[in-house]
Design a protein around this motif. Structure first.
Motif, PDB file in Angstrom:
ATOM      1  N   GLU A 239       0.838  -1.202   0.000  1.00 10.11           N
ATOM      2  CA  GLU A 239       0.000   0.000   0.000  1.00 10.11           C
ATOM      3  C   GLU A 239       0.874   1.254   0.000  1.00 10.11           C
ATOM      4  O   GLU A 239       0.583   2.232  -0.700  1.00 10.11           O
ATOM      5  CB  GLU A 239      -0.911  -0.004   1.231  1.00 10.11           C
ATOM      6  N   LEU A 240       1.972   1.219   0.785  1.00 11.60           N
ATOM      7  CA  LEU A 240       2.881   2.362   0.808  1.00 11.60           C
ATOM      8  C   LEU A 240       3.556   2.554  -0.539  1.00 11.60           C
ATOM      9  O   LEU A 240       3.751   3.693  -0.991  1.00 11.60           O
ATOM     10  CB  LEU A 240       3.933   2.163   1.897  1.00 11.60           C
ATOM     11  N   THR A 241       3.920   1.436  -1.176  1.00 12.74           N
ATOM     12  CA  THR A 241       4.537   1.536  -2.506  1.00 12.74           C
ATOM     13  C   THR A 241       3.569   2.152  -3.508  1.00 12.74           C
ATOM     14  O   THR A 241       3.943   3.041  -4.291  1.00 12.74           O
ATOM     15  CB  THR A 241       4.982   0.139  -2.979  1.00 12.74           C
ATOM     16  N   ARG A 242       2.328   1.657  -3.458  1.00 13.88           N
ATOM     17  CA  ARG A 242       1.305   2.214  -4.359  1.00 13.88           C
ATOM     18  C   ARG A 242       1.071   3.698  -4.046  1.00 13.88           C
ATOM     19  O   ARG A 242       0.937   4.526  -4.956  1.00 13.88           O
ATOM     20  CB  ARG A 242       0.011   1.418  -4.199  1.00 13.88           C
ATOM     21  N   TYR A 243       1.037   3.997  -2.743  1.00 10.55           N
ATOM     22  CA  TYR A 243       0.832   5.382  -2.317  1.00 10.55           C
ATOM     23  C   TYR A 243       1.966   6.277  -2.814  1.00 10.55           C
ATOM     24  O   TYR A 243       1.733   7.375  -3.343  1.00 10.55           O
ATOM     25  CB  TYR A 243       0.732   5.416  -0.794  1.00 10.55           C
ATOM     26  N   GLY A 244       3.216   5.789  -2.653  1.00 14.32           N
ATOM     27  CA  GLY A 244       4.345   6.581  -3.118  1.00 14.32           C
ATOM     28  C   GLY A 244       4.324   6.807  -4.609  1.00 14.32           C
ATOM     29  O   GLY A 244       4.644   7.901  -5.092  1.00 14.32           O
ATOM     30  N   SER A 245       3.907   5.758  -5.357  1.00 16.87           N
ATOM     31  CA  SER A 245       3.839   5.894  -6.805  1.00 16.87           C
ATOM     32  C   SER A 245       2.787   6.919  -7.223  1.00 16.87           C
ATOM     33  O   SER A 245       3.022   7.751  -8.094  1.00 16.87           O
ATOM     34  CB  SER A 245       3.540   4.526  -7.432  1.00 16.87           C
ATOM     35  N   LEU A 247       1.610   9.264  -5.294  1.00 18.84           N
ATOM     36  CA  LEU A 247       1.953  10.574  -4.755  1.00 18.84           C
ATOM     37  C   LEU A 247       2.882  11.336  -5.697  1.00 18.84           C
ATOM     38  O   LEU A 247       2.799  12.572  -5.813  1.00 18.84           O
ATOM     39  CB  LEU A 247       2.594  10.400  -3.380  1.00 18.84           C
ATOM     40  N   GLN A 248       3.764  10.606  -6.358  1.00 19.35           N
ATOM     41  CA  GLN A 248       4.698  11.255  -7.274  1.00 19.35           C
ATOM     42  C   GLN A 248       3.997  11.865  -8.489  1.00 19.35           C
ATOM     43  O   GLN A 248       4.574  12.727  -9.163  1.00 19.35           O
ATOM     44  CB  GLN A 248       5.743  10.250  -7.750  1.00 19.35           C
ATOM     45  N   ASN A 249       2.781  11.397  -8.756  1.00 19.25           N
ATOM     46  CA  ASN A 249       2.056  11.897  -9.933  1.00 19.25           C
ATOM     47  C   ASN A 249       0.956  12.882  -9.579  1.00 19.25           C
ATOM     48  O   ASN A 249       0.161  13.248 -10.444  1.00 19.25           O
ATOM     49  CB  ASN A 249       1.453  10.710 -10.700  1.00 19.25           C
ATOM     50  N   CYS A 250       0.878  13.272  -8.288  1.00 20.33           N
ATOM     51  CA  CYS A 250      -0.109  14.282  -7.896  1.00 20.33           C
ATOM     52  C   CYS A 250       0.310  15.640  -8.463  1.00 20.33           C
ATOM     53  O   CYS A 250       1.489  16.005  -8.445  1.00 20.33           O
ATOM     54  CB  CYS A 250      -0.219  14.360  -6.371  1.00 20.33           C
ATOM     55  N   LEU A 251      -0.671  16.382  -8.935  1.00 22.93           N
ATOM     56  CA  LEU A 251      -0.406  17.679  -9.561  1.00 22.93           C
ATOM     57  C   LEU A 251      -0.659  18.839  -8.636  1.00 22.93           C
ATOM     58  O   LEU A 251      -0.305  19.982  -8.972  1.00 22.93           O
ATOM     59  CB  LEU A 251      -1.264  17.828 -10.823  1.00 22.93           C
ATOM     60  N   ALA A 256      -2.607  15.420  -3.227  1.00 24.63           N
ATOM     61  CA  ALA A 256      -1.691  14.696  -2.339  1.00 24.63           C
ATOM     62  C   ALA A 256      -2.313  14.478  -0.967  1.00 24.63           C
ATOM     63  O   ALA A 256      -2.216  13.384  -0.386  1.00 24.63           O
ATOM     64  CB  ALA A 256      -0.371  15.445  -2.216  1.00 24.63           C
ATOM     65  N   LEU A 257      -2.969  15.469  -0.426  1.00 23.39           N
ATOM     66  CA  LEU A 257      -3.593  15.347   0.897  1.00 23.39           C
ATOM     67  C   LEU A 257      -4.743  14.359   0.866  1.00 23.39           C
ATOM     68  O   LEU A 257      -4.913  13.546   1.786  1.00 23.39           O
ATOM     69  CB  LEU A 257      -4.062  16.719   1.370  1.00 23.39           C
ATOM     70  N   THR A 258      -5.555  14.404  -0.181  1.00 27.91           N
ATOM     71  CA  THR A 258      -6.660  13.449  -0.302  1.00 27.91           C
ATOM     72  C   THR A 258      -6.141  12.023  -0.414  1.00 27.91           C
ATOM     73  O   THR A 258      -6.658  11.094   0.218  1.00 27.91           O
ATOM     74  CB  THR A 258      -7.515  13.796  -1.532  1.00 27.91           C
ATOM     75  N   LEU A 259      -5.104  11.849  -1.222  1.00 25.77           N
ATOM     76  CA  LEU A 259      -4.505  10.518  -1.374  1.00 25.77           C
ATOM     77  C   LEU A 259      -3.939  10.013  -0.044  1.00 25.77           C
ATOM     78  O   LEU A 259      -4.110   8.844   0.315  1.00 25.77           O
ATOM     79  CB  LEU A 259      -3.406  10.572  -2.427  1.00 25.77           C
ATOM     80  N   HIS A 384       6.315  19.519  -0.313  1.00 23.75           N
ATOM     81  CA  HIS A 384       7.448  20.417  -0.533  1.00 23.75           C
ATOM     82  C   HIS A 384       7.803  20.469  -2.025  1.00 23.75           C
ATOM     83  O   HIS A 384       8.048  21.555  -2.569  1.00 23.75           O
ATOM     84  CB  HIS A 384       8.642  19.920   0.282  1.00 23.75           C
ATOM     85  N   ASN A 385       7.809  19.325  -2.671  1.00 24.61           N
ATOM     86  CA  ASN A 385       8.130  19.295  -4.103  1.00 24.61           C
ATOM     87  C   ASN A 385       7.074  20.022  -4.925  1.00 24.61           C
ATOM     88  O   ASN A 385       7.406  20.729  -5.893  1.00 24.61           O
ATOM     89  CB  ASN A 385       8.256  17.852  -4.586  1.00 24.61           C
ATOM     90  N   LEU A 386       5.799  19.837  -4.557  1.00 24.56           N
ATOM     91  CA  LEU A 386       4.744  20.543  -5.288  1.00 24.56           C
ATOM     92  C   LEU A 386       4.866  22.051  -5.114  1.00 24.56           C
ATOM     93  O   LEU A 386       4.653  22.818  -6.063  1.00 24.56           O
ATOM     94  CB  LEU A 386       3.371  20.053  -4.807  1.00 24.56           C
TER      95      LEU A 386
END
Length: 559
Positions: A239-245, A247-251, A256-259, A384-386
């Motif tokens: 689940e964390l791996t899926r979440y991280g993947s 999260l990297q594609n959130c615009l 990101a917060l909803t995810l 931070h990245n966003l």
């Protein structure tokens, strides 16, 4: 374990051997008892037989004497009866002692003497009948008396020998009894001790195996729990791996917060949680996402200093069993129910972005704080990245000095706005603005003064342009304003208004007010089917140069 094997291998056979020996001893003793009892009975029968022979002989002699004295035929009849009984008694006695040669010889001698004595009495009776009492009495000489004495002596010897044998058999019986007693006193306790020892060892082994079985069962349960935890941990990692993947594609931060809220709700389904984001002013943290139902609710908006996690920069856990400081934003349940909570800061590159608040009636979720921490860390980096991407995007399309869009954004926006107006059949105007005599102003007041003027002019354009207008810095002291849905009159009116505002613009630099400036404006109206973005900008620029040539501080339309 070796003792148990030895007990199993030798204990029971030894106990069986002891009991077998006791059984054999008892059997042999019993047989010896039976034999001794038979011998005792035999001896008693011999003694009784000897006594019976003596008794019959005495009865015969007594009846014989009585007959001789009285002549009573009844006594003669009694004599005959006793005489008739002597011979069977002797024959029976011979059979009883035939296994003992000495006794058999004595019995034969006694039988001969008894026969002799009976013959003497019979001869005397005949004499009595022929010659009378006197002749019969005279015939009763010492021979008959001696015969009777020998019979008695022989009977006594027989009885004494039998009594001696009886005493020997009694001693033998006592020895057998002692042996049986010894077997009973030693063999049975020894056998029982061996059986008890084997039983104790077996019981000990049964208990040991029972403990081993219980330990094995507990180990199996722990193994199953461990497997379940590993499976849960593997699922959480997936689940964390899926979440991280994802999260990297959130615009956007909202995505990101909803995810993150959805991921935390799946990782900890029995908890309630909230995600807080610190506002850009850094004065308040605001709840922007929720999941589950809180065991202890929290304020929707709070100053950062009300949360210990934000004040300390590390997770802050509150448990009923551990005395700890409660964050001010946590509201105690009305029913006073116990709860556990955790606040985890969202920090990236030393900048506090918010925090995660989790609560539950049970403290079990605290074992998954590492998962929450991992989610929070990835979320912090994503936010931070966003934010960094947003700043870079703004920097890529905005001029850092004036805050207006740059030339690159101008070109992209002009294409988009032209297509929109073309599609809807609406007018569009492009305005090129240039500050008059800016080079002389810059030489006189320096680059810092020129920059102050450009910044104030950019603020003026942002303030007085319409919401749908696009204000850009074209380069140097030149600016561009795209006016969608604006015709010639609206563009000229806007240019006149801006020119008036510029003439009254007051710029302060280094504690003094800079002199007023003017602006020249060139306007180009979009001609449907005849202009592209580049040609439209060139026409506006040509109009601007016309305004410069005609005396500056004015607006000139390209057509």
């Amino acid at each position: 374990m070796p003792r148990l094997k030895l007990a199993n291998r030798l204990g029971l056979p030894a106990a069986a051997l002891v009991f077998a020996a006791v059984g054999v001893g008892v059997l042999l003793g019993a047989q010896r008892f039976i034999a001794d009892a038979a011998q005792v009975s035999h001896t008693n029968e011999v003694i009784a037989g000897v006594g019976a022979v003596e008794a019959r002989l005495r009865d015969a002699e007594a009846a014989h004497r009585g007959y001789l004295l009285t002549g009573n035929v009844d006594l003669l009849a009694q004599h005959q009866v006793s005489r008739a009984q002597v011979e069977p008694q002797l024959e029976r006695l011979v059979l009883l002692v035939q296994d003992n040669p000495q006794q058999a010889a004595r019995v034969k001698a006694m039988a001969a003497m008894a026969t002799q004595r009976l013959a003497q009495m019979q001869e005397n009776q005949r004499r009595y009948q022929r010659q009378g009492f006197a002749a019969a009495q005279a015939a009763a000489n010492e021979t008959s008396i001696l015969t009777s004495s020998r019979i008695g002596e022989s009977a006594r010897q027989l009885v004494e020998e039998e009594r001696r044998l009886l005493a020997e058999r009694d001693r033998s019986s006592r020895r057998s009894a002692n042996i049986l007693r010894a077997l009973a006193l030693l063999g049975i306790p020894l056998g029982l001790a061996l059986v008890a020892y084997v039983y104790w060892m077996l019981l000990h082994e049964v208990r040991r195996r029972g403990r081993a079985e219980r330990d094995g069962h507990e180990t199996n349960l722990r193994l199953r729990q461990t497997v379940t935890q590993l499976e849960r941990h593997s699922a959480d990692l997936a689940e964390l791996t899926r979440y991280g993947s994802l999260l990297q594609n959130c615009l956007s931060p909202a995505e990101a917060l909803t995810l993150a809220a959805q991921t935390l709700s799946r990782l900890m389904p029995d908890t309630g949680g909230s995600l807080y984001r610190i506002r850009a002013s850094n004065d308040y943290a605001e709840a922007v996402a929720h999941w589950g139902e809180h065991a202890a609710s929290s304020a929707e908006m709070l100053p950062p200093e009300q949360c210990w996690a934000l004040r300390r920069g590390q997770p802050h856990v509150l448990q009923p069993s551990v005395q700890g400081l409660r964050c001010e934003h946590i509201q105690l349940p009305e029913d006073g129910a116990a709860f556990s909570s955790a606040c985890l800061p969202l920090v990236a590159q030393g900048v506090q972005l918010g925090f995660v608040y989790v609560s539950s009636p049970l403290p079990a979720f605290l074992s998954q704080l590492d998962m929450v921490q991992a989610v929070a860390e990835q979320l912090s980096m994503a936010l931070h990245n966003l934010a960094l991407q947003d700043r870079l995007r703004i920097q890529s399309i905005r001029d850092p000095l004036t805050g207006l869009f740059n030339r690159r954004y101008l070109e992209e926006s002009l294409v988009r706005e032209l297509a929109s107006c073309e599609r809807r059949g609406l007018p569009l105007s492009v305005m090129m603005l240039d500050l008059d005599h800016f080079k002389a102003f810059n030489d006189l007041h320096g680059h810092a003064g020129g920059d102050a003027l450009l910044a104030e002019f950019g603020q003026l354009l942002r303030t007085h342009a319409r919401a749908e207008d696009t204000a850009c810095r074209y380069g140097g002291e030149e600016f561009t304003l795209i006016l969608p849905e604006a015709g010639r009159e609206a563009a000229l009116e806007c240019a006149a208004r801006l020119g008036e505002k510029v003439r009254h613009l007051h710029v302060h630099h280094l504690g003094k007010e800079l002199p007023a400036v003017t602006v020249s404006v060139g306007i180009a109206l979009y001609r449907r089917g005849a202009d592209d973005p580049e040609h439209l900008l060139r026409r506006a620029d040509e109009a601007l140069y016309r305004a410069k040539r005609e005396g500056r501080d004015r607006a000139v339309c390209a057509d």
